[in-house]
Design a protein around this motif. Sequence first.
Motif, PDB file in Angstrom:
ATOM      1  N   GLN A 163      38.100  81.785  58.581  1.00  0.00           N
ATOM      2  CA  GLN A 163      38.347  81.321  59.955  1.00  0.00           C
ATOM      3  C   GLN A 163      36.734  81.873  60.722  1.00  0.00           C
ATOM      4  OE1 GLN A 163      39.681  78.123  59.832  1.00  0.00           O
ATOM      5  NE2 GLN A 163      38.102  77.793  61.566  1.00  0.00           N
TER       6      GLN A 163
ATOM      7  N   GLU B  31      33.056  80.225  60.830  1.00  0.00           N
ATOM      8  CA  GLU B  31      32.603  79.810  62.708  1.00  0.00           C
ATOM      9  C   GLU B  31      31.502  80.612  62.725  1.00  0.00           C
ATOM     10  OE1 GLU B  31      35.730  80.644  64.800  1.00  0.00           O
ATOM     11  OE2 GLU B  31      37.198  78.792  64.157  1.00  0.00           O
TER      12      GLU B  31
ATOM     13  N   GLN C 299      32.608  72.616  64.935  1.00  0.00           N
ATOM     14  CA  GLN C 299      33.823  72.608  63.972  1.00  0.00           C
ATOM     15  C   GLN C 299      33.547  72.128  62.905  1.00  0.00           C
ATOM     16  OE1 GLN C 299      36.305  71.936  65.877  1.00  0.00           O
ATOM     17  NE2 GLN C 299      35.391  72.565  67.693  1.00  0.00           N
ATOM     18  N   PRO C 300      35.065  72.074  61.278  1.00  0.00           N
ATOM     19  CA  PRO C 300      34.760  72.240  60.229  1.00  0.00           C
ATOM     20  C   PRO C 300      34.493  70.783  59.871  1.00  0.00           C
ATOM     21  CG  PRO C 300      36.752  72.554  61.239  1.00  0.00           C
ATOM     22  CD  PRO C 300      36.129  72.652  62.260  1.00  0.00           C
ATOM     23  N   PRO C 301      33.423  70.800  58.400  1.00  0.00           N
ATOM     24  CA  PRO C 301      33.116  71.891  57.555  1.00  0.00           C
ATOM     25  C   PRO C 301      32.484  72.880  58.118  1.00  0.00           C
ATOM     26  CG  PRO C 301      32.600  69.576  56.875  1.00  0.00           C
ATOM     27  CD  PRO C 301      33.067  69.549  58.300  1.00  0.00           C
TER      28      PRO C 301
ATOM     29  N   TYR D 254      42.185  72.531  52.460  1.00  0.00           N
ATOM     30  CA  TYR D 254      42.017  72.965  52.632  1.00  0.00           C
ATOM     31  C   TYR D 254      40.370  73.899  53.220  1.00  0.00           C
ATOM     32  CZ  TYR D 254      46.434  72.563  55.390  1.00  0.00           C
ATOM     33  OH  TYR D 254      48.361  72.715  55.708  1.00  0.00           O
TER      34      TYR D 254
ATOM     35  N   THR E  43      34.131  76.341  51.676  1.00  0.00           N
ATOM     36  CA  THR E  43      34.253  75.238  52.445  1.00  0.00           C
ATOM     37  C   THR E  43      35.333  75.476  53.371  1.00  0.00           C
ATOM     38  OG1 THR E  43      32.104  74.021  51.747  1.00  0.00           O
ATOM     39  CG2 THR E  43      33.070  73.548  52.859  1.00  0.00           C
ATOM     40  N   VAL E  44      35.022  75.785  54.032  1.00  0.00           N
ATOM     41  CA  VAL E  44      36.603  75.662  55.256  1.00  0.00           C
ATOM     42  C   VAL E  44      36.286  74.248  56.110  1.00  0.00           C
ATOM     43  CG1 VAL E  44      37.884  76.079  56.840  1.00  0.00           C
ATOM     44  CG2 VAL E  44      36.531  77.644  55.809  1.00  0.00           C
ATOM     45  N   LEU E  45      37.116  72.809  55.232  1.00  0.00           N
ATOM     46  CA  LEU E  45      37.029  72.003  55.706  1.00  0.00           C
ATOM     47  C   LEU E  45      38.177  71.107  56.603  1.00  0.00           C
ATOM     48  CD1 LEU E  45      37.534  69.907  52.212  1.00  0.00           C
ATOM     49  CD2 LEU E  45      35.703  70.780  52.830  1.00  0.00           C
ATOM     50  N   ARG E  46      38.945  72.283  56.830  1.00  0.00           N
ATOM     51  CA  ARG E  46      39.709  71.886  58.309  1.00  0.00           C
ATOM     52  C   ARG E  46      40.870  73.321  58.918  1.00  0.00           C
ATOM     53  NH1 ARG E  46      45.242  69.473  56.559  1.00  0.00           N
ATOM     54  NH2 ARG E  46      45.516  69.359  54.309  1.00  0.00           N
ATOM     55  N   ARG E  47      40.936  73.345  59.748  1.00  0.00           N
ATOM     56  CA  ARG E  47      41.517  74.536  60.195  1.00  0.00           C
ATOM     57  C   ARG E  47      42.539  75.300  59.151  1.00  0.00           C
ATOM     58  NH1 ARG E  47      39.930  77.632  64.199  1.00  0.00           N
ATOM     59  NH2 ARG E  47      41.046  79.143  65.012  1.00  0.00           N
ATOM     60  N   LEU E  48      42.155  76.236  58.909  1.00  0.00           N
ATOM     61  CA  LEU E  48      44.013  76.438  58.027  1.00  0.00           C
ATOM     62  C   LEU E  48      44.872  76.854  58.559  1.00  0.00           C
ATOM     63  CD1 LEU E  48      41.126  79.495  56.512  1.00  0.00           C
ATOM     64  CD2 LEU E  48      41.727  77.246  55.454  1.00  0.00           C
TER      65      LEU E  48
END
Length: 217
Positions: free
Chosen positions: A153, A157, A163-165, A199, A208-213
């Motif tokens: 995360q 960032e 914001q994601p992604p 995720y 790639t972080v698609l949404r908050r973990l």
Amino acid sequence: MADAVDADRLLQVLPVHLRGLASRGALRRFRRHTVLLQEGEPGDTTWFLLQGRVRVFAQEPGGREITHAVVAAGDYFAEMWLDGGPRSASVMTIDPCVCAVVPAGAVREHLAAHPEFALELVARVIRRARAATRAARDLALLDVYGRLAALLQQSAEAATAGQPPLTLAPVTHQELAHRVGASREMVSRLLKDLERGGYVALGSRRITVLRRLPARW
């Protein structure tokens, strides 16, 4: 003349206020996976990274490693000799690298002529102390998943504000394992679980972080 032109080109990766100091160093090229500095050895040079990436790490007697930071081109490292103590960590190249290695005398002269650089150096040391405190806290209080999620995360960032992604690259599972103090197999298994949960998306040396973990897994 060609060498001078090449050096000028490479120095362009640095912020303007660092180029004058870096230009006083010796230009050196290294292959990937070359150990540049050893923890505990005397140090009296500061290294400016002009090309590639390096890993700053510590190694336990049993061989286990923990990565403190990954430094990319345009930054500098190995400045902790200023207190007269030995090197506080080892450094190894991740990619083929080009560095400008600046001796202590040149750094001291630059500090005297440019007090604003001294302030930057103090701020840098404070940031590193905070990061070390956070890493020690995470190792003591979080399990492997918690440490991996926090690293992904924070790194994503920092690499892609917003914001994601959020994409983190280039990175390997082994590099992440060194960062969180775990085995590569454990990290790979957790990433696969997160991918199945929607995720993260895994690519070649790319996450790639698609949404908050989630806080826990």
